[in-house]
Design a protein around this motif. Structure first.
Motif, PDB file in Angstrom:
ATOM      1  N   GLU A 226       0.568  -1.126  -0.293  1.00  0.00           N
ATOM      2  CA  GLU A 226       0.212   0.036  -0.286  1.00  0.00           C
ATOM      3  C   GLU A 226       0.797   1.365   0.015  1.00  0.00           C
ATOM      4  N   THR A 227       1.390   1.601  -1.212  1.00  0.00           N
ATOM      5  CA  THR A 227       1.909   3.524  -1.612  1.00  0.00           C
ATOM      6  C   THR A 227       1.180   3.818  -1.833  1.00  0.00           C
ATOM      7  N   TYR A 228       1.692   5.065  -2.339  1.00  0.00           N
ATOM      8  CA  TYR A 228       2.001   6.276  -2.528  1.00  0.00           C
ATOM      9  C   TYR A 228       1.586   6.234  -4.691  1.00  0.00           C
ATOM     10  N   TYR A 229       0.900   6.791  -4.868  1.00  0.00           N
ATOM     11  CA  TYR A 229       1.069   6.274  -6.361  1.00  0.00           C
ATOM     12  C   TYR A 229       1.369   7.363  -7.639  1.00  0.00           C
ATOM     13  N   MET A 230       2.368   8.173  -8.395  1.00  0.00           N
ATOM     14  CA  MET A 230       2.835   9.006  -9.609  1.00  0.00           C
ATOM     15  C   MET A 230       2.283   8.835 -11.020  1.00  0.00           C
ATOM     16  N   GLY A 231       2.120   9.738 -12.473  1.00  0.00           N
ATOM     17  CA  GLY A 231       1.873   9.178 -13.199  1.00  0.00           C
ATOM     18  C   GLY A 231       0.806  10.140 -14.136  1.00  0.00           C
ATOM     19  N   LEU A 232       1.499  10.618 -15.289  1.00  0.00           N
ATOM     20  CA  LEU A 232       1.031  11.551 -16.105  1.00  0.00           C
ATOM     21  C   LEU A 232      -0.691  11.419 -16.466  1.00  0.00           C
ATOM     22  N   VAL A 233      -1.243  12.694 -15.874  1.00  0.00           N
ATOM     23  CA  VAL A 233      -2.572  12.330 -16.799  1.00  0.00           C
ATOM     24  C   VAL A 233      -2.955  13.298 -17.484  1.00  0.00           C
ATOM     25  N   ASP A 234      -3.939  13.926 -19.113  1.00  0.00           N
ATOM     26  CA  ASP A 234      -4.468  14.979 -19.079  1.00  0.00           C
ATOM     27  C   ASP A 234      -5.257  15.292 -18.481  1.00  0.00           C
ATOM     28  N   GLU A 235      -5.653  16.721 -19.561  1.00  0.00           N
ATOM     29  CA  GLU A 235      -6.789  17.062 -18.899  1.00  0.00           C
ATOM     30  C   GLU A 235      -7.877  16.845 -18.082  1.00  0.00           C
ATOM     31  N   ASN A 236      -8.454  15.743 -18.660  1.00  0.00           N
ATOM     32  CA  ASN A 236      -9.496  15.327 -18.006  1.00  0.00           C
ATOM     33  C   ASN A 236      -8.928  13.624 -16.427  1.00  0.00           C
ATOM     34  N   ASN A 237      -7.644  13.616 -16.292  1.00  0.00           N
ATOM     35  CA  ASN A 237      -7.437  12.984 -15.700  1.00  0.00           C
ATOM     36  C   ASN A 237      -7.358  11.384 -16.371  1.00  0.00           C
ATOM     37  N   LYS A 238      -7.174  11.087 -17.595  1.00  0.00           N
ATOM     38  CA  LYS A 238      -7.057   9.882 -18.176  1.00  0.00           C
ATOM     39  C   LYS A 238      -5.770   9.611 -18.486  1.00  0.00           C
ATOM     40  N   VAL A 239      -5.288   8.855 -18.542  1.00  0.00           N
ATOM     41  CA  VAL A 239      -3.906   8.340 -18.872  1.00  0.00           C
ATOM     42  C   VAL A 239      -3.051   9.070 -20.387  1.00  0.00           C
ATOM     43  N   VAL A 302       5.380   4.051  -9.358  1.00  0.00           N
ATOM     44  CA  VAL A 302       5.111   4.252 -10.964  1.00  0.00           C
ATOM     45  C   VAL A 302       5.090   3.157 -11.898  1.00  0.00           C
ATOM     46  N   ALA A 303       4.687   3.613 -13.043  1.00  0.00           N
ATOM     47  CA  ALA A 303       4.648   2.467 -14.714  1.00  0.00           C
ATOM     48  C   ALA A 303       2.834   1.547 -14.695  1.00  0.00           C
ATOM     49  N   PRO A 304       2.878   1.130 -15.451  1.00  0.00           N
ATOM     50  CA  PRO A 304       1.484   0.855 -15.806  1.00  0.00           C
ATOM     51  C   PRO A 304      -0.067   0.427 -14.884  1.00  0.00           C
ATOM     52  N   LEU A 305      -0.014  -0.322 -13.474  1.00  0.00           N
ATOM     53  CA  LEU A 305      -0.620  -0.067 -12.083  1.00  0.00           C
ATOM     54  C   LEU A 305      -0.668   1.201 -11.512  1.00  0.00           C
ATOM     55  N   ALA A 306       0.718   2.155 -11.578  1.00  0.00           N
ATOM     56  CA  ALA A 306       0.124   3.916 -10.721  1.00  0.00           C
ATOM     57  C   ALA A 306      -0.084   3.965 -11.507  1.00  0.00           C
ATOM     58  N   ARG A 307       0.038   4.130 -13.194  1.00  0.00           N
ATOM     59  CA  ARG A 307      -0.637   5.235 -13.929  1.00  0.00           C
ATOM     60  C   ARG A 307      -2.240   5.035 -13.928  1.00  0.00           C
ATOM     61  N   LEU A 308      -2.545   3.937 -14.168  1.00  0.00           N
ATOM     62  CA  LEU A 308      -4.532   3.563 -14.170  1.00  0.00           C
ATOM     63  C   LEU A 308      -4.617   3.733 -12.236  1.00  0.00           C
ATOM     64  N   GLU A 348      -2.533  -1.163 -21.422  1.00  0.00           N
ATOM     65  CA  GLU A 348      -2.515   0.051 -21.356  1.00  0.00           C
ATOM     66  C   GLU A 348      -1.649  -0.359 -22.995  1.00  0.00           C
ATOM     67  N   ALA A 349      -1.745  -2.145 -23.218  1.00  0.00           N
ATOM     68  CA  ALA A 349      -1.056  -1.796 -24.802  1.00  0.00           C
ATOM     69  C   ALA A 349      -1.836  -1.545 -26.034  1.00  0.00           C
ATOM     70  N   LEU A 350      -2.956  -1.958 -25.413  1.00  0.00           N
ATOM     71  CA  LEU A 350      -4.566  -1.709 -26.149  1.00  0.00           C
ATOM     72  C   LEU A 350      -4.441   0.001 -26.229  1.00  0.00           C
ATOM     73  N   TYR A 351      -4.301   0.123 -25.323  1.00  0.00           N
ATOM     74  CA  TYR A 351      -4.515   2.139 -25.478  1.00  0.00           C
ATOM     75  C   TYR A 351      -3.735   2.007 -26.063  1.00  0.00           C
ATOM     76  N   ALA A 352      -2.558   1.968 -26.583  1.00  0.00           N
ATOM     77  CA  ALA A 352      -1.321   2.678 -27.392  1.00  0.00           C
ATOM     78  C   ALA A 352      -1.796   2.440 -29.020  1.00  0.00           C
ATOM     79  N   ALA A 353      -1.919   0.911 -28.793  1.00  0.00           N
ATOM     80  CA  ALA A 353      -3.028   0.744 -30.289  1.00  0.00           C
ATOM     81  C   ALA A 353      -3.836   1.643 -30.659  1.00  0.00           C
ATOM     82  N   GLU A 354      -5.124   2.025 -30.055  1.00  0.00           N
ATOM     83  CA  GLU A 354      -5.698   2.681 -30.495  1.00  0.00           C
ATOM     84  C   GLU A 354      -5.678   3.478 -30.337  1.00  0.00           C
TER      85      GLU A 354
END
Length: 500
Positions: A226-239, A302-308, A348-354
């Motif tokens: 159980e940690t804190y998480y960090m990642g980039l988000v857009d203006e809608n807080n989406k990955v 950080v990384a995939p689960l953190a970004r989500l 994330e791989a699916l998101y990258a492809a889309e």
């Protein structure tokens, strides 16, 4: 007498590392260390170089994720020279980057992490590899994977000039536009990429999620923090991989910070330990409290689960559906299950492809205006992207001639370094009891770091390391007189080497 277990080298990662496990008199784990016996030097030997060389220098830190460093460095130069790339240039960068993220995530799933849960943690070591994975998913799937990876790398070469060390990024844009023929070809690849990403998620569902033993490992306590998480988000807080604000959420899922990349030093500090060359970032407003979980500890992931975990969803529809399915299965957000990084990686791989497909359908991406020429004197620049392994930060300072005076790189694996140490120790404590040690159990300890897809060439840089060496001294008659060995890699238990 206490026993010492050494796993050296650790396997199926990028870079070099080892695990030292110390047992007490009862044979239980007293302490475990994840060590990186390398020295990172890129920040130092970049000093004095022209800043515009950095997008060509930093990709050479790592042959697995050079595109991440190239794009992050290019964005840092945009900030350094105070110049905004034209829309087409941003979209070209974003397209190349999404292609890279897809290719890299598939690499980890099938080649590095996949053998642990597709083939199985208890499978013979000779089967825990890509060939073992192919035997599970089938030759047809393997052919599709090889074809798609080649097509992705061809796209990166087309845009970047080179697939391993791209050269397209410039302050204020890119070096070459895309043609309409290029766009159509990339669109075709993106369409097949979406299909293959969905196939991969279906395979993960059939082989892993429907297996009660695997789900027990994913949902259980052995691999959980159980940690804190960090990642980039857009203006809608989406990955978002390419741009946005940095968002930090608490172990309970509450937003505790959201800041521009240029403000990272107000939020992130770096701790050092004498037994490793990796630094340990932490949240400044909480402080360094050691390698412990919880809201009182400044450790974040950080990384995939953190970004989500820090986002409010995915920006594409198919990935969003998988996002919702994962959190439903894991009991809601945020998910603290470390092995779920693998699941998040496929989403994330699916998101990258889309996203590749979205950009390839955008006709503006072929616009001929691909660069704005800088006119400001350089001083200081900061750039951030989401590398496959998490948040990547480049920070340059220069003199008025544009020569570098200071360089700070906080790479994805460094952000995760403290959590990786914690994960390795917790797995070791849970798996090794009463002195009972086996190759299977030690591989399950290694699974704790593998889920982060760590890149220690990025996190550190070899200065004077060692590799296994065997010298055979042969007489004139062809007889072996002597064999001199520098200890070959394997697992050491009380001086005995157990081969992988």
């Amino acid at each position: 007498m206490n026993r010492r277990i050494t796993i050296d080298p650790i396997t199926r990662l990028e870079g070099h590392g080892r695990i030292e496990i110390f047992l007490d008199d009862k044979g239980d784990v007293e302490k475990a260390y994840f060590q990186v016996p390398e020295l990172r030097g890129f920040e130092v030997f970049s000093i004095g170089r022209p800043a515009e060389e950095m997008p060509r220098i930093t990709p050479k830190i790592c042959g697995v994720c050079p595109t991440a460093h190239h794009i992050c460095s290019s964005k840092t130069l945009d900030d350094l020279f105070k110049v905004e790339p034209p829309p087409a240039a941003k979209k070209i960068r974003d397209l190349m980057y999404s292609t890279f993220m897809l290719e890299d995530h598939l690499l980890h799933f099938f080649f590095l992490g996949g053998p642990d849960f597709i083939v199985g943690p208890s499978a013979p070591p000779a089967e825990r590899n890509i060939l073992g994975v192919i035997s599970k998913v089938g030759l047809e799937a393997a052919g599709r994977l090889i074809k798609l990876r080649k097509e992705c790398r061809d796209i990166i070469t087309l845009i970047g000039g080179r697939v391993i060390h791209p050269v397209c990024g410039l302050p204020g844009g890119v070096s070459k536009p895309l043609t309409e023929d290029d766009r159509i070809k990339i669109r075709e690849v993106a369409e097949s990429a979406v299909e293959f990403a969905l196939f991969t998620l279906k395979a993960f569902d059939d082989i892993v999620l429907k297996n009660p033993d695997y789900m027990g490992l994913i949902a259980g306590d052995i691999y959980k923090h159980e940690t804190y998480y960090m990642g980039l988000v857009d203006e809608n807080n989406k990955v978002n991989f390419y741009d946005g604000d940095i968002r930090v959420c608490s172990p309970e899922g509450n937003e505790i910070a959201k800041f521009k990349p240029g403000d990272y030093l107000n939020h992130i500090g770096e701790h050092v330990e004498p037994w490793t060359y990796v630094k340990f970032p932490y949240l400044k407003n909480i402080g360094w409290k050691g390698f412990v979980d919880g809201t009182e500890s400044g450790i974040y992931r950080v990384a995939p689960l953190a970004r989500l975990n820090v986002s409010e969803g995915m920006a594409t529809p198919l990935a969003q559906a998988e996002f919702e399915r994962m959190y439903s299965a894991l009991g809601g957000k945020p998910a603290h299950n470390t092995l779920a990084f693998h699941w998040a990686r496929l989403i994330e791989a699916l998101y990258a492809a889309e996203h590749m497909l979205e950009l390839a359908k955008d006709e503006e991406i072929t616009d001929s205006k691909i660069r704005n020429i800088p006119t400001s004197l350089p001083d200081e620049g900061i750039g951030v992207v989401e590398a496959p392994r998490g948040t990547l930060i480049h920070h340059y300072k220069t003199d008025k001639e544009g020569l570098l005076t200071e360089v700070n790189l906080i790479v994805a694996t460094v952000n995760n370094a403290a959590a990786i140490c914690m994960s390795v120790e917790k797995a070791a404590r849970n798996l090794i009891k009463n002195g009972k040690v086996s190759g299977e159990l030690l591989n399950m300890v290694e699974m704790a770091f593998r889920t982060y897809d760590p890149c220690f060439a990025c996190a550190t840089h070899m200065l004077a390391g060692e590799m296994p060496l065997s010298i055979h001294i042969i007489s004139p008659s062809g007889q072996t007189v002597d064999i001199l060995r520098r200890e070959a890699g394997g697992t050491r238990i009380n001086g005995q080497i157990f081969k992988k």
